[in-house]
Motif scaffolding. Sequence first.
Motif, short mmCIF file in Angstrom:
data_model
loop_
_atom_site.label_atom_id
_atom_site.label_comp_id
_atom_site.label_asym_id
_atom_site.label_seq_id
_atom_site.Cartn_x
_atom_site.Cartn_y
_atom_site.Cartn_z
N MET A 102 -0.42 12.43 -9.26
CA MET A 102 -1.04 13.70 -8.91
C MET A 102 -0.09 14.86 -9.21
SD MET A 102 -3.00 12.61 -5.39
CE MET A 102 -3.13 14.28 -4.83
N LEU A 103 1.18 14.71 -8.89
CA LEU A 103 2.16 15.75 -9.19
C LEU A 103 2.26 15.98 -10.69
CD1 LEU A 103 4.39 17.71 -8.37
CD2 LEU A 103 5.99 15.78 -8.45
N TRP A 104 2.36 14.91 -11.45
CA TRP A 104 2.43 14.99 -12.92
C TRP A 104 1.22 15.75 -13.46
CZ3 TRP A 104 5.82 13.25 -16.69
CH2 TRP A 104 5.32 13.20 -17.99
N ASN A 105 0.03 15.39 -13.03
CA ASN A 105 -1.19 16.05 -13.50
C ASN A 105 -1.21 17.52 -13.13
OD1 ASN A 105 -2.20 13.74 -14.68
ND2 ASN A 105 -3.42 13.17 -12.92
N THR A 106 -0.80 17.85 -11.92
CA THR A 106 -0.80 19.24 -11.47
C THR A 106 0.15 20.08 -12.30
OG1 THR A 106 -1.34 18.55 -9.23
CG2 THR A 106 -0.42 20.75 -9.49
N VAL A 107 1.36 19.59 -12.52
CA VAL A 107 2.36 20.34 -13.29
C VAL A 107 1.87 20.59 -14.71
CG1 VAL A 107 4.67 20.18 -14.31
CG2 VAL A 107 4.33 19.63 -11.90
N TYR A 108 1.37 19.56 -15.36
CA TYR A 108 0.98 19.72 -16.75
C TYR A 108 -0.35 20.45 -16.91
CZ TYR A 108 5.17 17.51 -18.18
OH TYR A 108 6.49 17.26 -18.37
N LEU A 109 -1.24 20.37 -15.93
CA LEU A 109 -2.46 21.16 -15.98
C LEU A 109 -2.13 22.64 -15.84
CD1 LEU A 109 -5.52 21.20 -16.19
CD2 LEU A 109 -5.63 20.91 -13.73
N GLU A 110 -1.19 22.95 -14.95
CA GLU A 110 -0.76 24.34 -14.80
C GLU A 110 -0.16 24.86 -16.10
OE1 GLU A 110 2.17 27.16 -12.09
OE2 GLU A 110 2.30 24.98 -11.91
N ARG A 111 0.66 24.06 -16.76
CA ARG A 111 1.24 24.47 -18.04
C ARG A 111 0.16 24.71 -19.09
NH1 ARG A 111 6.66 20.79 -18.94
NH2 ARG A 111 7.75 21.52 -17.08
N ALA A 112 -0.84 23.85 -19.11
CA ALA A 112 -1.92 23.99 -20.09
C ALA A 112 -2.73 25.26 -19.83
CB ALA A 112 -2.84 22.76 -20.04
N VAL A 113 -2.98 25.57 -18.57
CA VAL A 113 -3.72 26.78 -18.23
C VAL A 113 -2.91 28.02 -18.60
CG1 VAL A 113 -4.60 28.16 -16.30
CG2 VAL A 113 -5.14 25.73 -16.45
N VAL B 155 0.83 -1.20 0.00
CA VAL B 155 0.00 0.00 0.00
C VAL B 155 0.87 1.25 0.00
CG1 VAL B 155 -1.64 1.33 1.39
CG2 VAL B 155 -2.04 -1.09 0.98
N SER B 156 1.98 1.24 0.72
CA SER B 156 2.88 2.38 0.73
C SER B 156 3.43 2.64 -0.67
CB SER B 156 4.04 2.14 1.69
OG SER B 156 3.57 2.07 3.01
N GLY B 157 3.75 1.59 -1.38
CA GLY B 157 4.22 1.74 -2.76
C GLY B 157 3.14 2.32 -3.65
N LEU B 158 1.92 1.88 -3.47
CA LEU B 158 0.82 2.41 -4.27
C LEU B 158 0.58 3.88 -3.95
CD1 LEU B 158 -1.75 -0.51 -4.19
CD2 LEU B 158 -0.39 0.27 -6.13
N ASN B 159 0.70 4.27 -2.68
CA ASN B 159 0.55 5.67 -2.30
C ASN B 159 1.60 6.53 -2.99
OD1 ASN B 159 -1.67 5.28 -0.69
ND2 ASN B 159 -0.48 5.07 1.18
N LEU B 160 2.81 6.04 -3.11
CA LEU B 160 3.87 6.77 -3.79
C LEU B 160 3.54 6.95 -5.28
CD1 LEU B 160 6.65 8.07 -3.61
CD2 LEU B 160 7.64 5.82 -4.05
N VAL B 161 3.03 5.91 -5.90
CA VAL B 161 2.66 5.99 -7.32
C VAL B 161 1.52 7.00 -7.51
CG1 VAL B 161 1.64 4.70 -9.24
CG2 VAL B 161 3.45 3.67 -7.87
N VAL B 162 0.53 6.96 -6.66
CA VAL B 162 -0.60 7.89 -6.76
C VAL B 162 -0.11 9.33 -6.57
CG1 VAL B 162 -2.75 8.63 -5.68
CG2 VAL B 162 -2.36 6.22 -6.14
N ALA B 163 0.78 9.57 -5.62
CA ALA B 163 1.32 10.91 -5.40
C ALA B 163 2.09 11.40 -6.62
CB ALA B 163 2.21 10.92 -4.16
N ALA B 164 2.84 10.52 -7.26
CA ALA B 164 3.59 10.89 -8.46
C ALA B 164 2.63 11.26 -9.60
CB ALA B 164 4.51 9.76 -8.89
#
Length: 57
Positions: free
Chosen positions: A32-43, A21-30
């Motif tokens: 989310m970071l990817w989506n946030t960075v690229y959504l900001e760039r798109a905006v 589960v800890s490994g999955l949490n790390l993947v989900v956090a990554a």
Amino acid sequence: MCFNRLGKLHDRAYELRCHRVSGLNLVVAAIMLWNTVYLERAVRYAVASGRSIVGVE
């Protein structure tokens, strides 16, 4: 997001489940970071192109 057998953890030991589960949490956090960075760039690109986006100044 599903992992392995449709998201079900079949490890019997509590420690193994926590480790997985800890490994999955790390993947989900990554993701989310990817989506946030690229959504900001798109905006920023859309605003620079003169498009109106609600909630962004």
